[in-house]
Motif scaffolding. Sequence first.
Motif, PDB file in Angstrom:
ATOM      1  N   CYS A  96       1.703-118.916   3.241  1.00 55.08           N
ATOM      2  CA  CYS A  96       0.964-119.880   4.059  1.00 55.08           C
ATOM      3  C   CYS A  96       1.266-119.584   5.524  1.00 55.08           C
ATOM      4  CB  CYS A  96       1.376-121.310   3.712  1.00 55.08           C
ATOM      5  SG  CYS A  96       0.659-122.573   4.804  1.00 55.08           S
ATOM      6  N   VAL A  97       0.222-119.347   6.314  1.00 58.52           N
ATOM      7  CA  VAL A  97       0.398-119.132   7.750  1.00 58.52           C
ATOM      8  C   VAL A  97      -0.415-120.163   8.506  1.00 58.52           C
ATOM      9  CG1 VAL A  97       0.971-116.681   7.600  1.00 58.52           C
ATOM     10  CG2 VAL A  97      -1.421-117.369   7.785  1.00 58.52           C
ATOM     11  N   SER A  98       0.157-120.666   9.598  1.00 60.12           N
ATOM     12  CA  SER A  98      -0.474-121.724  10.371  1.00 60.12           C
ATOM     13  C   SER A  98      -0.587-121.300  11.829  1.00 60.12           C
ATOM     14  CB  SER A  98       0.359-123.011  10.257  1.00 60.12           C
ATOM     15  OG  SER A  98      -0.285-124.089  10.895  1.00 60.12           O
ATOM     16  N   GLY A  99      -1.756-121.527  12.435  1.00 61.23           N
ATOM     17  CA  GLY A  99      -1.961-121.164  13.827  1.00 61.23           C
ATOM     18  C   GLY A  99      -3.231-120.342  13.991  1.00 61.23           C
ATOM     19  N   ILE A 100      -3.282-119.487  14.993  1.00 60.73           N
ATOM     20  CA  ILE A 100      -2.302-119.405  16.073  1.00 60.73           C
ATOM     21  C   ILE A 100      -2.537-120.602  16.988  1.00 60.73           C
ATOM     22  CG2 ILE A 100      -1.414-118.015  17.961  1.00 60.73           C
ATOM     23  CD1 ILE A 100      -2.869-115.598  16.668  1.00 60.73           C
ATOM     24  N   ASN A 101      -1.510-121.386  17.226  1.00 58.90           N
ATOM     25  CA  ASN A 101      -1.660-122.591  18.026  1.00 58.90           C
ATOM     26  C   ASN A 101      -1.858-122.256  19.498  1.00 58.90           C
ATOM     27  OD1 ASN A 101      -1.413-125.619  18.048  1.00 58.90           O
ATOM     28  ND2 ASN A 101       0.118-125.102  19.581  1.00 58.90           N
ATOM     29  N   HIS A 102      -2.749-123.006  20.137  1.00 59.91           N
ATOM     30  CA  HIS A 102      -2.928-122.905  21.584  1.00 59.91           C
ATOM     31  C   HIS A 102      -1.862-123.770  22.248  1.00 59.91           C
ATOM     32  CE1 HIS A 102      -7.043-121.002  21.701  1.00 59.91           C
ATOM     33  NE2 HIS A 102      -6.933-121.317  20.413  1.00 59.91           N
ATOM     34  N   GLY A 103      -0.767-123.173  22.680  1.00 62.90           N
ATOM     35  CA  GLY A 103       0.364-123.898  23.254  1.00 62.90           C
ATOM     36  C   GLY A 103       1.611-123.686  22.424  1.00 62.90           C
ATOM     37  N   LEU A 104       2.768-123.735  23.095  1.00 65.48           N
ATOM     38  CA  LEU A 104       4.040-123.478  22.425  1.00 65.48           C
ATOM     39  C   LEU A 104       4.452-124.618  21.503  1.00 65.48           C
ATOM     40  CD1 LEU A 104       6.161-121.977  25.358  1.00 65.48           C
ATOM     41  CD2 LEU A 104       5.122-120.739  23.437  1.00 65.48           C
ATOM     42  N   GLY A 131       4.703-120.544  10.981  1.00 63.83           N
ATOM     43  CA  GLY A 131       3.871-121.140  12.007  1.00 63.83           C
ATOM     44  C   GLY A 131       3.868-120.246  13.236  1.00 63.83           C
ATOM     45  N   PHE A 132       2.672-119.951  13.776  1.00 63.00           N
ATOM     46  CA  PHE A 132       2.531-119.096  14.950  1.00 63.00           C
ATOM     47  C   PHE A 132       1.950-119.906  16.114  1.00 63.00           C
ATOM     48  CE2 PHE A 132       2.024-115.990  11.425  1.00 63.00           C
ATOM     49  CZ  PHE A 132       3.024-115.095  11.769  1.00 63.00           C
ATOM     50  N   SER A 133       2.559-119.783  17.302  1.00 65.92           N
ATOM     51  CA  SER A 133       2.088-120.485  18.484  1.00 65.92           C
ATOM     52  C   SER A 133       2.170-119.572  19.702  1.00 65.92           C
ATOM     53  CB  SER A 133       2.922-121.753  18.736  1.00 65.92           C
ATOM     54  OG  SER A 133       2.909-122.601  17.603  1.00 65.92           O
ATOM     55  N   PHE A 134       1.260-119.803  20.666  1.00 67.14           N
ATOM     56  CA  PHE A 134       1.138-118.926  21.831  1.00 67.14           C
ATOM     57  C   PHE A 134       1.109-119.770  23.097  1.00 67.14           C
ATOM     58  CE2 PHE A 134      -2.004-116.322  24.471  1.00 67.14           C
ATOM     59  CZ  PHE A 134      -1.034-115.487  24.994  1.00 67.14           C
ATOM     60  N   ASP A 135       1.776-119.294  24.123  1.00 65.50           N
ATOM     61  CA  ASP A 135       1.924-120.040  25.371  1.00 65.50           C
ATOM     62  C   ASP A 135       0.664-119.976  26.235  1.00 65.50           C
ATOM     63  OD1 ASP A 135       2.965-121.496  27.445  1.00 65.50           O
ATOM     64  OD2 ASP A 135       4.174-119.863  28.265  1.00 65.50           O
ATOM     65  N   ASP A 136      -0.449-120.485  25.684  1.00 62.71           N
ATOM     66  CA  ASP A 136      -1.699-120.540  26.443  1.00 62.71           C
ATOM     67  C   ASP A 136      -2.615-121.576  25.794  1.00 62.71           C
ATOM     68  OD1 ASP A 136      -4.040-120.130  27.876  1.00 62.71           O
ATOM     69  OD2 ASP A 136      -3.775-117.958  27.979  1.00 62.71           O
ATOM     70  N   PHE A 137      -2.928-122.634  26.543  1.00 66.31           N
ATOM     71  CA  PHE A 137      -3.792-123.687  26.017  1.00 66.31           C
ATOM     72  C   PHE A 137      -5.279-123.357  26.166  1.00 66.31           C
ATOM     73  CE2 PHE A 137       0.097-126.183  26.673  1.00 66.31           C
ATOM     74  CZ  PHE A 137       0.135-126.917  25.497  1.00 66.31           C
ATOM     75  N   SER A 138      -5.596-122.311  26.897  1.00 62.56           N
ATOM     76  CA  SER A 138      -6.983-122.013  27.229  1.00 62.56           C
ATOM     77  C   SER A 138      -7.806-121.633  26.004  1.00 62.56           C
ATOM     78  CB  SER A 138      -7.033-120.868  28.248  1.00 62.56           C
ATOM     79  OG  SER A 138      -8.359-120.415  28.432  1.00 62.56           O
ATOM     80  N   TYR A 139      -9.072-122.047  26.010  1.00 63.90           N
ATOM     81  CA  TYR A 139      -9.994-121.659  24.948  1.00 63.90           C
ATOM     82  C   TYR A 139     -10.242-120.160  24.996  1.00 63.90           C
ATOM     83  CZ  TYR A 139     -13.887-122.119  21.661  1.00 63.90           C
ATOM     84  OH  TYR A 139     -14.697-122.017  20.546  1.00 63.90           O
ATOM     85  N   GLU A 140     -10.095-119.566  26.178  1.00 60.42           N
ATOM     86  CA  GLU A 140     -10.292-118.128  26.351  1.00 60.42           C
ATOM     87  C   GLU A 140      -8.975-117.351  26.240  1.00 60.42           C
ATOM     88  OE1 GLU A 140     -11.582-120.360  28.672  1.00 60.42           O
ATOM     89  OE2 GLU A 140     -13.545-120.345  27.673  1.00 60.42           O
ATOM     90  N   ALA A 141      -7.960-117.936  25.646  1.00 63.98           N
ATOM     91  CA  ALA A 141      -6.647-117.283  25.536  1.00 63.98           C
ATOM     92  C   ALA A 141      -6.771-115.902  24.891  1.00 63.98           C
ATOM     93  CB  ALA A 141      -5.701-118.159  24.718  1.00 63.98           C
TER      94      ALA A 141
END
Length: 255
Positions: A96-104, A131-141
């Motif tokens: 099970c993988v979750s994400g990639i989240n927009h934001g840490l 769980g995977f998350s990325f330090d960018d909230f932008s829709y264009e990340a």
Amino acid sequence: MKKSKPTILVVNDDGITAPGIKVLIEVMQTIGNVVVVAPDGPQSGTGHAITIAKPLRLDKVDLYEGVEMYKCSGTPVDCVKLAVNKVFKGKKPDLCVSGINHGLNNSINVLYSGTMSAAVEGAIESIPSIGFSFDDFSYEADFSNCIKYIESITKQVLNHGLPLGTLLNVNFPRGEGIKGIKICRQANAKWAEEFDERTDPNRRKYYWLTGVFQNNDHGEDTDVWALDNGFVSVVPVQFDMTAHHAIPLLNTWDF
């Protein structure tokens, strides 16, 4: 005998049309057979909430070629529960993988995160989960610098498994110069919260939650340090919240 591809459940909390989940689906398609069950809209900050007071909807959708996909009216945790019980009919996926989240979702954020709660629910079901998350909230990340690390971490989990009751919280720093992966502990940090008070046209007060992230931990083995210094942070997380170190103290009390 040729080994069959693993079955991978993909979930998130930003919603089924979020750019982050599209990237995660594309990466997982190179590794295994993908099934997606994701919220029909944004569910950030829902934590481990479940839906109990209203019915849930689970509708099949056709967004990406060759991928079995369902949108769910509930929370990220609802998505995992429905996937296990109705989509897989009790035959659990290999991952099970979750994400990639927009934001840490580093440090204390793991408690509030719908992304991580979906992965936790996977681990509760004894499914190896990340769980995977990325330090960018932008829709264009731009997630491109995350891809090789997602592939590597995913393959390691599939090859080696994870200890029972354990999952991985993976966070990516922004920028092109990622230095590598650090296995970390969760930093001792919190949000110094404030509520911006406003007045609506009917002169009733309402509030917007705001705040500043405060890191009280200066160790160089934490997820906050790793991200600040250009590394991917990987924190092993458990859902047993027992404070084992406090049990001897409580046993000295005169109840």
